[in-house]
Scaffold this motif. Sequence first.
Motif, PDB file in Angstrom:
ATOM      1  N   LYS A  99       0.847  -1.188   0.000  1.00 44.77           N
ATOM      2  CA  LYS A  99       0.000   0.000   0.000  1.00 44.77           C
ATOM      3  C   LYS A  99       0.881   1.235   0.000  1.00 44.77           C
ATOM      4  O   LYS A  99       2.021   1.197   0.431  1.00 44.77           O
ATOM      5  N   GLY A 100       0.326   2.345  -0.455  1.00 38.49           N
ATOM      6  CA  GLY A 100       1.038   3.612  -0.415  1.00 38.49           C
ATOM      7  C   GLY A 100       0.964   4.220   0.976  1.00 38.49           C
ATOM      8  O   GLY A 100      -0.099   4.264   1.585  1.00 38.49           O
ATOM      9  N   VAL A 101       2.114   4.635   1.477  1.00 39.51           N
ATOM     10  CA  VAL A 101       2.180   5.277   2.785  1.00 39.51           C
ATOM     11  C   VAL A 101       2.606   6.721   2.566  1.00 39.51           C
ATOM     12  O   VAL A 101       3.614   6.986   1.914  1.00 39.51           O
ATOM     13  N   GLU A 102       1.807   7.646   3.084  1.00 34.59           N
ATOM     14  CA  GLU A 102       2.125   9.067   2.968  1.00 34.59           C
ATOM     15  C   GLU A 102       3.157   9.431   4.025  1.00 34.59           C
ATOM     16  O   GLU A 102       2.950   9.163   5.213  1.00 34.59           O
TER      17      GLU A 102
ATOM     18  N   ARG B  92       5.412  -1.135   7.635  1.00 29.05           N
ATOM     19  CA  ARG B  92       5.009   0.260   7.756  1.00 29.05           C
ATOM     20  C   ARG B  92       5.705   0.969   8.925  1.00 29.05           C
ATOM     21  O   ARG B  92       6.239   2.055   8.775  1.00 29.05           O
ATOM     22  N   GLU B  93       5.698   0.337  10.095  1.00 32.50           N
ATOM     23  CA  GLU B  93       6.303   0.965  11.276  1.00 32.50           C
ATOM     24  C   GLU B  93       7.794   1.193  11.066  1.00 32.50           C
ATOM     25  O   GLU B  93       8.326   2.254  11.403  1.00 32.50           O
ATOM     26  N   SER B  94       8.452   0.228  10.470  1.00 31.64           N
ATOM     27  CA  SER B  94       9.888   0.353  10.187  1.00 31.64           C
ATOM     28  C   SER B  94      10.139   1.489   9.194  1.00 31.64           C
ATOM     29  O   SER B  94      11.085   2.267   9.356  1.00 31.64           O
TER      30      SER B  94
ATOM     31  N   CYS C  13       4.723   0.260   0.380  1.00 35.24           N
ATOM     32  CA  CYS C  13       5.249  -0.463   1.529  1.00 35.24           C
ATOM     33  C   CYS C  13       4.272  -1.549   1.958  1.00 35.24           C
ATOM     34  O   CYS C  13       3.073  -1.283   2.083  1.00 35.24           O
ATOM     35  N   PRO C  14       4.780  -2.768   2.209  1.00 37.45           N
ATOM     36  CA  PRO C  14       3.901  -3.806   2.757  1.00 37.45           C
ATOM     37  C   PRO C  14       3.444  -3.408   4.165  1.00 37.45           C
ATOM     38  O   PRO C  14       4.199  -2.746   4.894  1.00 37.45           O
TER      39      PRO C  14
END
Length: 101
Positions: A5-8, A25-27, A20-21
Amino acid sequence: MSDVKGVEVNIMGREFTIACPPDERESLLNAVGYLDKKMCDIRDAGKVVGVERIAMMAALNLAHELLSTRSGGVDVGGMKGKIARMQSLVDTAIAEQNKLF
């Protein structure tokens, strides 16, 4: 195939969307925060002008940190493996101890 997914994210006031999977995300957000701080510190020092130059200096600083860590004999992957083995030994010892009660 993982659900990417796209992370802003925001780096030095600029918005980016990064694929990012979900499990990373947190990393990714930690890495973005670290990079943003490094770049803002360089900008705020006032010795480097321009986003490209600031990014280059941040990249060089991060590469230096990484290489210094490696040359210092610290193997992060190896350390994680050792910690996991130690945790397993502790878990086994606790399980054995619990059998006695």
